[in-house]
Design a protein around this motif. Structure first.
Motif, PDB file in Angstrom:
ATOM      1  N   LEU A 161      10.040  -1.776   7.930  1.00  0.00           N
ATOM      2  CA  LEU A 161      10.163  -2.693   6.811  1.00  0.00           C
ATOM      3  C   LEU A 161       9.378  -1.978   5.702  1.00  0.00           C
ATOM      4  N   ILE A 162       8.402  -0.987   5.978  1.00  0.00           N
ATOM      5  CA  ILE A 162       7.478  -0.527   4.983  1.00  0.00           C
ATOM      6  C   ILE A 162       8.141   0.576   4.078  1.00  0.00           C
ATOM      7  N   GLN A 203       0.790  -1.197   0.161  1.00  0.00           N
ATOM      8  CA  GLN A 203      -0.173  -0.057  -0.097  1.00  0.00           C
ATOM      9  C   GLN A 203       1.019   1.340  -0.110  1.00  0.00           C
ATOM     10  N   TYR A 204       1.887   1.332   0.802  1.00  0.00           N
ATOM     11  CA  TYR A 204       2.822   2.335   0.792  1.00  0.00           C
ATOM     12  C   TYR A 204       3.433   2.675  -0.508  1.00  0.00           C
ATOM     13  N   THR A 205       3.921   1.695  -1.233  1.00  0.00           N
ATOM     14  CA  THR A 205       4.635   1.600  -2.480  1.00  0.00           C
ATOM     15  C   THR A 205       3.662   2.533  -3.656  1.00  0.00           C
ATOM     16  N   ASN A 206       2.302   1.768  -3.434  1.00  0.00           N
ATOM     17  CA  ASN A 206       1.221   2.287  -4.504  1.00  0.00           C
ATOM     18  C   ASN A 206       0.800   3.670  -3.932  1.00  0.00           C
ATOM     19  N   ASN A 213      -1.983  19.893  -5.709  1.00  0.00           N
ATOM     20  CA  ASN A 213      -1.535  19.961  -4.142  1.00  0.00           C
ATOM     21  C   ASN A 213      -2.343  19.334  -3.161  1.00  0.00           C
ATOM     22  N   ALA A 214      -3.700  19.419  -3.284  1.00  0.00           N
ATOM     23  CA  ALA A 214      -4.656  18.665  -2.440  1.00  0.00           C
ATOM     24  C   ALA A 214      -4.278  17.230  -2.549  1.00  0.00           C
ATOM     25  N   LYS A 215      -4.478  16.692  -3.548  1.00  0.00           N
ATOM     26  CA  LYS A 215      -4.048  15.094  -3.930  1.00  0.00           C
ATOM     27  C   LYS A 215      -2.787  14.709  -3.163  1.00  0.00           C
ATOM     28  N   ILE A 216      -1.715  15.654  -3.602  1.00  0.00           N
ATOM     29  CA  ILE A 216      -0.503  15.249  -2.880  1.00  0.00           C
ATOM     30  C   ILE A 216      -0.425  15.287  -1.441  1.00  0.00           C
ATOM     31  N   GLN A 217      -1.070  16.288  -0.954  1.00  0.00           N
ATOM     32  CA  GLN A 217      -1.272  16.416   0.620  1.00  0.00           C
ATOM     33  C   GLN A 217      -2.063  15.213   1.067  1.00  0.00           C
ATOM     34  N   ALA A 218      -3.151  14.824   0.396  1.00  0.00           N
ATOM     35  CA  ALA A 218      -4.001  13.438   0.811  1.00  0.00           C
ATOM     36  C   ALA A 218      -3.148  12.390   0.674  1.00  0.00           C
ATOM     37  N   TYR A 219      -2.288  12.180  -0.259  1.00  0.00           N
ATOM     38  CA  TYR A 219      -1.468  10.899  -0.492  1.00  0.00           C
ATOM     39  C   TYR A 219      -0.648  11.198   1.007  1.00  0.00           C
ATOM     40  N   ASP A 220       0.225  12.266   0.843  1.00  0.00           N
ATOM     41  CA  ASP A 220       1.014  12.274   2.053  1.00  0.00           C
ATOM     42  C   ASP A 220       0.543  11.919   3.424  1.00  0.00           C
ATOM     43  N   GLN A 221      -0.686  12.263   3.702  1.00  0.00           N
ATOM     44  CA  GLN A 221      -1.355  12.183   4.857  1.00  0.00           C
ATOM     45  C   GLN A 221      -1.658  10.543   5.068  1.00  0.00           C
ATOM     46  N   GLN A 222      -2.059   9.982   3.938  1.00  0.00           N
ATOM     47  CA  GLN A 222      -2.366   8.357   4.003  1.00  0.00           C
ATOM     48  C   GLN A 222      -1.105   7.550   4.372  1.00  0.00           C
ATOM     49  N   VAL A 223       0.132   8.038   3.640  1.00  0.00           N
ATOM     50  CA  VAL A 223       1.272   7.433   4.103  1.00  0.00           C
ATOM     51  C   VAL A 223       1.567   7.679   5.499  1.00  0.00           C
ATOM     52  N   LYS A 224       1.496   8.858   5.978  1.00  0.00           N
ATOM     53  CA  LYS A 224       1.679   9.188   7.832  1.00  0.00           C
ATOM     54  C   LYS A 224       0.858   8.274   8.370  1.00  0.00           C
ATOM     55  N   ASN A 225      -0.586   8.266   8.145  1.00  0.00           N
ATOM     56  CA  ASN A 225      -1.427   7.304   8.705  1.00  0.00           C
ATOM     57  C   ASN A 225      -0.978   5.860   8.842  1.00  0.00           C
ATOM     58  N   LEU A 226      -0.596   5.529   7.726  1.00  0.00           N
ATOM     59  CA  LEU A 226      -0.150   4.142   7.372  1.00  0.00           C
ATOM     60  C   LEU A 226       0.934   3.644   8.374  1.00  0.00           C
ATOM     61  N   LEU A 227       1.998   4.588   8.136  1.00  0.00           N
ATOM     62  CA  LEU A 227       3.239   4.234   9.152  1.00  0.00           C
ATOM     63  C   LEU A 227       2.980   4.556  10.532  1.00  0.00           C
ATOM     64  N   ALA A 228       1.919   5.495  11.018  1.00  0.00           N
ATOM     65  CA  ALA A 228       1.624   5.644  12.352  1.00  0.00           C
ATOM     66  C   ALA A 228       0.899   4.129  13.003  1.00  0.00           C
ATOM     67  N   ARG A 258       2.907   6.047  -2.786  1.00  0.00           N
ATOM     68  CA  ARG A 258       4.141   6.781  -3.225  1.00  0.00           C
ATOM     69  C   ARG A 258       4.192   6.940  -4.595  1.00  0.00           C
ATOM     70  N   THR A 259       3.915   5.889  -5.515  1.00  0.00           N
ATOM     71  CA  THR A 259       3.982   5.912  -6.844  1.00  0.00           C
ATOM     72  C   THR A 259       2.986   7.097  -7.313  1.00  0.00           C
ATOM     73  N   GLU A 260       1.534   6.810  -6.871  1.00  0.00           N
ATOM     74  CA  GLU A 260       0.425   7.752  -7.173  1.00  0.00           C
ATOM     75  C   GLU A 260       0.982   9.183  -6.948  1.00  0.00           C
ATOM     76  N   SER A 261       1.357   9.360  -5.878  1.00  0.00           N
ATOM     77  CA  SER A 261       1.917  10.834  -5.360  1.00  0.00           C
ATOM     78  C   SER A 261       2.909  11.377  -6.296  1.00  0.00           C
ATOM     79  N   THR A 262       3.896  10.428  -6.748  1.00  0.00           N
ATOM     80  CA  THR A 262       4.824  10.797  -7.805  1.00  0.00           C
ATOM     81  C   THR A 262       4.310  11.232  -9.045  1.00  0.00           C
ATOM     82  N   VAL A 263       3.488  10.598  -9.544  1.00  0.00           N
ATOM     83  CA  VAL A 263       2.640  10.802 -10.797  1.00  0.00           C
ATOM     84  C   VAL A 263       2.064  12.182 -10.650  1.00  0.00           C
ATOM     85  N   ILE A 264       1.321  12.464  -9.366  1.00  0.00           N
ATOM     86  CA  ILE A 264       0.631  13.646  -9.303  1.00  0.00           C
ATOM     87  C   ILE A 264       1.552  14.753  -9.273  1.00  0.00           C
ATOM     88  N   GLN A 265       2.523  14.562  -8.591  1.00  0.00           N
ATOM     89  CA  GLN A 265       3.679  15.568  -8.539  1.00  0.00           C
ATOM     90  C   GLN A 265       4.300  16.098  -9.796  1.00  0.00           C
TER      91      GLN A 265
END
Length: 354
Positions: A181-182, A102-105, A153-168, A107-114
């Motif tokens: 490991l993630i 999920q983290y890899t996906n 920017n909103a999409k990028i922030q949303a992806y970043d927040q999902q990543v933070k939530n996932l790691l937490a 990050r990939t989607e966030s990179t595409v949006i960026q």
């Protein structure tokens, strides 16, 4: 005396002689049996046990020892540094692997949006410049371009927040070391091997008063009820969950997956930091149990055997570590049960005489 009377007397004499010889014949067998029984009783009553200062000493000649299969071995000096025995279980890490996917996906989607956002930003800046240059483009076109930038920017922030939530979430469930490991790079081999399933994660319970393992420390584990060489497992981190039994403190270890499967219960052997002790190791095959107590027979001289209690508090691979037996003592490893039987005979005989 007439002839008839003579015949009767003769027959009676023959009958008497016949009965006599029958009595002698059958009486002889019973006499032989009684004699044999008496001899056996004399043999059985041979007293091989004596007492000295309240200690029973069994005396068996070397010839009888050989014929009876009595064998001994010498116990040598040994050092015991302490060992902690506990349990653990092999834990599934599916949620960690799913989280990494999920983290890899994300990050990939966030990179595409960026990447798209960078183009949209350039387009917005170009249109803004044209609009400022005597309104070469309309205000609406500039606003639409800005809206695209803000949406990115909103999409990028949303992806970043999902990543933070996932790691937490993974840190809360597994701890920081396993959560790495993630998103971690250059992971230690024992952690990286968890992802490719060459290793498995083992949750180990240790007594509550045991110091926490140090980085790089190891324990030995083996599947319960399996006679295999113990496997070395390397320490990862404190576990975030307790053992099902509720006993002890729990820790995560990484171990080779060859003999281990998800859900297996394992025996755990960990080194203790207690000071080492000197003593001997009583072999497993030397111990006999009587009246709920473990005993061994010590050979003294060439033909004397003395029974001695031992401690089974400290079990090691080859038997039990004891400190109340001198090194180089000769211990019976075959035939101890025969010696115990001789003691029983002696006790029963004394009870009967009393």
């Amino acid at each position: 005396m007439n002839k008839k009377t003579t015949m009767i007397i003769g027959l009676q004499a023959i009958l008497i002689v016949t009965l006599f010889w029958m009595l002698v014949f059958y009486g002889k067998d019973e006499f032989d049996i009684a004699l044999q029984t008496e001899k056996e009783e004399e043999i059985e009553s041979l007293n091989r046990v004596t007492e000295k200062q309240g200690i029973s000493i069994v005396t068996i000649s070397p010839a009888v020892q050989t014929n009876s299969g009595i064998k001994t071995t010498r116990v040598h000096a040994a050092t015991y540094s302490g060992e902690i025995k506990s349990f653990g279980n092999v834990v599934a890490i599916d949620s960690l692997i799913d989280a990494k996917t999920q983290y890899t996906n994300l990050r990939t989607e966030s990179t595409v949006i960026q990447s798209t956002s960078e183009n949209n930003i350039k387009q917005y800046q170009r249109l803004k410049a044209l609009n400022a240059d005597d309104k070469n483009v309309s205000d609406k076109a500039v606003q639409e371009a800005l809206a695209l930038v803000n949406a990115d920017n909103a999409k990028i922030q949303a992806y970043d927040q999902q990543v933070k939530n996932l790691l937490a979430s993974m840190k809360l469930k597994w701890g920081e070391a396993l959560a790495s490991l993630i998103n971690g790079d250059n992971l230690p081999v024992h952690l990286q091997s968890l992802l490719n399933r060459r290793n498995v994660l083992v949750q180990v319970s240790l007594p509550i008063n045991t110091p926490s393992p140090e980085p790089g420390s190891t324990v030995r584990i083996s599947p319960i009820n399996e006679n295999v060489q113990p496997i070395t497992a390397i320490y990862i981190s404190p576990a975030s969950q307790g053992d099902a039994s509720g006993l002890g403190k729990t820790y995560y270890f990484s171990a080779p997956a060859d003999l281990l499967r998800i859900g297996m219960r394992v025996n755990v052997e960990a080194a203790s930091k207690a000071p080492s002790s000197n003593g001997i190791v009583v072999p497993n095959n030397a111990v006999i149990w009587y009246a709920g107590t473990p005993w061994i027979y010590l050979k003294q001289g060439s033909d004397h055997f003395v029974r001695k209690p031992i401690s089974t508090d400290t079990e090691v691979d080859a038997g039990w570590f004891n400190q109340n037996i001198k090194a180089e003592s000769e211990v019976v490893i075959m035939g101890a049960q025969l010696l115990l039987s001789e003691e029983f005979k002696y006790q029963i005989k004394n009870e009967n005489e009393d």
